[in-house]
Design a protein around this motif. Structure first.
Motif, PDB file in Angstrom:
ATOM      1  N   SER A 129       0.850  -1.175   0.000  1.00  0.00           N
ATOM      2  CA  SER A 129       0.000   0.000   0.000  1.00  0.00           C
ATOM      3  C   SER A 129       0.894   1.236   0.000  1.00  0.00           C
ATOM      4  N   LEU A 189      -8.655   3.477   7.455  1.00  0.00           N
ATOM      5  CA  LEU A 189      -9.837   2.773   6.975  1.00  0.00           C
ATOM      6  C   LEU A 189      -9.596   2.265   5.564  1.00  0.00           C
ATOM      7  N   ASP A 190      -9.023   3.110   4.726  1.00  0.00           N
ATOM      8  CA  ASP A 190      -8.716   2.765   3.338  1.00  0.00           C
ATOM      9  C   ASP A 190      -7.206   2.839   3.169  1.00  0.00           C
ATOM     10  N   HIS A 191      -6.556   1.688   3.035  1.00  0.00           N
ATOM     11  CA  HIS A 191      -5.097   1.664   2.924  1.00  0.00           C
ATOM     12  C   HIS A 191      -4.602   2.318   1.640  1.00  0.00           C
ATOM     13  N   GLU A 226     -19.464   3.710   4.898  1.00  0.00           N
ATOM     14  CA  GLU A 226     -18.030   3.837   4.616  1.00  0.00           C
ATOM     15  C   GLU A 226     -17.260   2.641   5.163  1.00  0.00           C
ATOM     16  N   ARG A 261     -17.737  -0.650   3.184  1.00  0.00           N
ATOM     17  CA  ARG A 261     -16.956  -0.818   1.948  1.00  0.00           C
ATOM     18  C   ARG A 261     -15.521  -1.242   2.207  1.00  0.00           C
ATOM     19  N   HIS A 262     -15.104  -1.312   3.468  1.00  0.00           N
ATOM     20  CA  HIS A 262     -13.688  -1.548   3.759  1.00  0.00           C
ATOM     21  C   HIS A 262     -13.487  -2.603   4.843  1.00  0.00           C
ATOM     22  N   SER A 282     -13.204  -6.043   3.729  1.00  0.00           N
ATOM     23  CA  SER A 282     -12.861  -7.253   2.985  1.00  0.00           C
ATOM     24  C   SER A 282     -11.619  -7.911   3.588  1.00  0.00           C
ATOM     25  N   ASP A 312      -8.514  -5.911   2.920  1.00  0.00           N
ATOM     26  CA  ASP A 312      -8.312  -4.828   3.883  1.00  0.00           C
ATOM     27  C   ASP A 312      -7.646  -5.360   5.146  1.00  0.00           C
ATOM     28  N   SER A 317     -18.431  -9.516   1.210  1.00  0.00           N
ATOM     29  CA  SER A 317     -17.489  -8.693   0.464  1.00  0.00           C
ATOM     30  C   SER A 317     -16.605  -9.533  -0.446  1.00  0.00           C
ATOM     31  N   ASN A 345     -13.492  -3.827  -2.651  1.00  0.00           N
ATOM     32  CA  ASN A 345     -12.084  -3.902  -2.263  1.00  0.00           C
ATOM     33  C   ASN A 345     -11.552  -5.324  -2.148  1.00  0.00           C
TER      34      ASN A 345
END
Length: 543
Positions: A42, A70-72, A192, A195-196, A198, A201, A389, A435
């Motif tokens: 990442s 939260l989102d790498h 939010e 969505r993150h 998975s 993640d 996911s 993701n």
């Protein structure tokens, strides 16, 4: 959707269970946008700081909180918290490093289940490694998916659907409506986070935790769903693999893809969990019927008579439940109780109580060691958020009844159970699948991976371990001849010895090695601990 837990886990004590079936289903399968996460690192993110402190006074376990993006792929945005737990190496001066443990699920809370199962790890491994686990993002005491305002609201939702799996049109309608309502709540509550969560993640979180403990490469032990997490990490970060043990393997291709006739099957039927559970149930009844009622209370004097007795009991429960023990709940209890051989005696006792027309007491398990939050919220949405996911499943609720009817001829009651395990994905928000990582699975790793597969596994069939061995670039399969889900909680001294050698100095067992379980069915030994596993679904876990 239900991912069955191993009896003894907190999820196993609280949640209801469901099973998988296999069938050809005339329905549309939602596969989500084809946005496989690219391999490799990442964007550069500083490792989280772990401020270790005793979890609670008198506990041998230390706890910390890690902050991760939260989102790498967008590390400057929102951060979330991961609850982390550690048991220090017990051999002074002999420490090698850290062994990360994932207890399966998806959705297993490592801060609870690692302490519960710590004594199952080989003694030499406990001496040489700090053993660390964590509640994955979206789960338990980490930043969690919680789609209800309070526990009472969550309990009311759970009570709105039948236990185990639905029987009859009215229950099927209620079951599908409940999970549709859950999906709606989750999409409104924290879209939010949804969505993150998975596995990709979480694999990136694991890489952050590896950096946080200061190890140059990762040592890892994953069971059930944890094998899929491990395979994802190994292919995102192949140069960071020091040693990885995968126990009770999920076929990563089957988990992430649905093609041809299989495109109309729920995940667990593609895996063959229905056949696996049916085979273990048959062995349970055969062993029971071969001994006296002093050792197996449900014995009818022979394997054939005991199988017939079981079939008669199931037919009776379909028509007339024993209190809260409906047919669906009972089959769920049966499948989950097959996970640990040491629990077979208790299962036989509950079946005999039902046969006598009485209501059995639920299984009782000894408390685990003291941890900060021994009973975190583990709602269906947590396991489902991860599973849905990652894995494609039919979007038409009617597909699951079709799967049940197609699986029942080949897998009986266990097939009906597994057919409904993924139904919660039918209405799951599409955005949650953005993701995921879908392969490739054969990137050469810095060191080989050790796989352990049990020949009679009621959740992740031995064929999954064989498939994982074929998929990975460099892996060795160790066969555990026996029964139950994971060799970790169905111990084999032989397996433990090979795992210890491999984790400590990298020595793999010779190709084709087979070990035997230590404890035969219906021995006097009582069950201890419990682990959340693994095969996937929302109400409970596979692994």
């Amino acid at each position: 959707m239900h991912i069955p837990p191993i009896p003894g886990s907190p999820a196993g004590r609280r949640r209801q269970t469901a099973a998988l079936a296999a069938a050809v289903i005339c329905s549309t399968v939602f596969t989500g946008p084809d946005l496989a996460v690219a391999g490799g690192p990442s964007p550069s993110v500083p490792a989280p700081k772990l401020d270790w402190k005793p979890c609670i006074q008198g506990s041998p376990f230390d706890c910390a909180t890690a902050k991760v993006p939260l989102d790498h792929l967008n590390p400057g945005g929102r951060t979330i918290e991961l609850a982390v737990i550690k048991r220090k190496a017990t051999g002074p001066g002999r420490r090698i490093g850290t062994l990360f443990f994932n207890p399966g699920g998806p959705g297993g809370p490592g801060t609870v289940q690692m302490p519960q199962n710590y004594e199952f790890f080989p003694r030499e491994v406990r001496e040489r490694f700090d053993i660390v686990s964590w509640d994955p993002r979206g789960i338990g005491s980490s930043t969690a998916m919680n789609c209800f305002a309070n526990r009472e609201e969550a309990d009311a939702w759970a009570a709105s659907k039948p236990a185990g799996f639905p029987v009859g049109e009215r229950e099927r309608t209620a079951y599908a409506a409940a999970y549709k309502d859950l999906a709606r709540r989750c999409e409104q509550r924290d879209p939010e986070l949804l969505r993150h969560v998975s596995t990709a993640d979480t694999a990136r979180d694991l890489e952050q935790l590896r950096q946080a403990v200061g190890d140059e490469q990762l040592s890892y032990f994953g069971i059930s769903y944890g094998t899929f997490l491990g395979a994802t990490y190994a292919n995102l970060f192949p140069d960071k693999v020091r040693a990885m043990v995968f126990d009770s393997n999920v076929d990563p291709q089957v988990w992430t893809h649905a093609s041809g006739d299989d495109s109309r099957l729920p995940t667990f039927l593609r895996m063959g969990a229905d056949r696996g559970a049916a085979a273990v149930l048959d062995k349970f009844l055969a062993h029971c019927g071969s001994i006296t009622t002093a050792r197996c209370a449900f014995s009818a004097g022979s394997p054939k008579a005991t199988r017939e007795k079981f079939d008669q009991l199931m037919q009776r429960l379909r028509k007339q439940p024993a209190g809260a023990w409906t047919y669906g709940r009972t089959v769920g209890d049966v499948v989950n109780s097959l996970y640990q051989v040491q629990g077979w005696t208790g299962l036989a006792g509950r079946l005999q109580t039902l046969w006598q027309g009485r209501v059995p007491e639920p299984a009782v398990f000894p408390p685990g060691p003291p941890v900060p939050n021994p009973n975190p919220y583990l709602g269906d949405e947590q396991a489902g958020a991860v599973f849905c996911s990652d894995s494609p499943n039919p979007r038409d609720p009617a597909a699951y009844h079709a799967a049940e009817e197609a699986s029942a001829p080949r897998a009986g009651d266990a097939g009906r159970f597994w057919a409904w395990a993924a139904e919660g994905c039918a209405a799951w928000p599409a955005a949650a699948m953005a993701n995921r990582y879908r392969g490739p699975w054969n990137k050469p790793t810095a060191h080989p991976i050790l796989l352990v597969g049990t020949t009679y596994d009621p959740a992740t069939p031995y064929s999954g371990a064989q498939a994982m061995a074929r998929e990975l670039a460099n892996a060795r399969l160790l066969t555990n001849s026996g029964y139950g889900h994971t060799a970790l909680v169905n111990p084999s001294s032989c397996v433990n010895e090979h795992e210890s050698r491999y984790l400590i100095d990298g020595t793999l067992p010779p190709a084709g090695t087979t070990c035997q379980q230590d404890t035969p069915p219906f021995s006097a030994t009582k069950p201890r601990g419990g682990v959340g596993t693994g095969g996937g679904g929302m109400a409970d876990r596979v692994s």
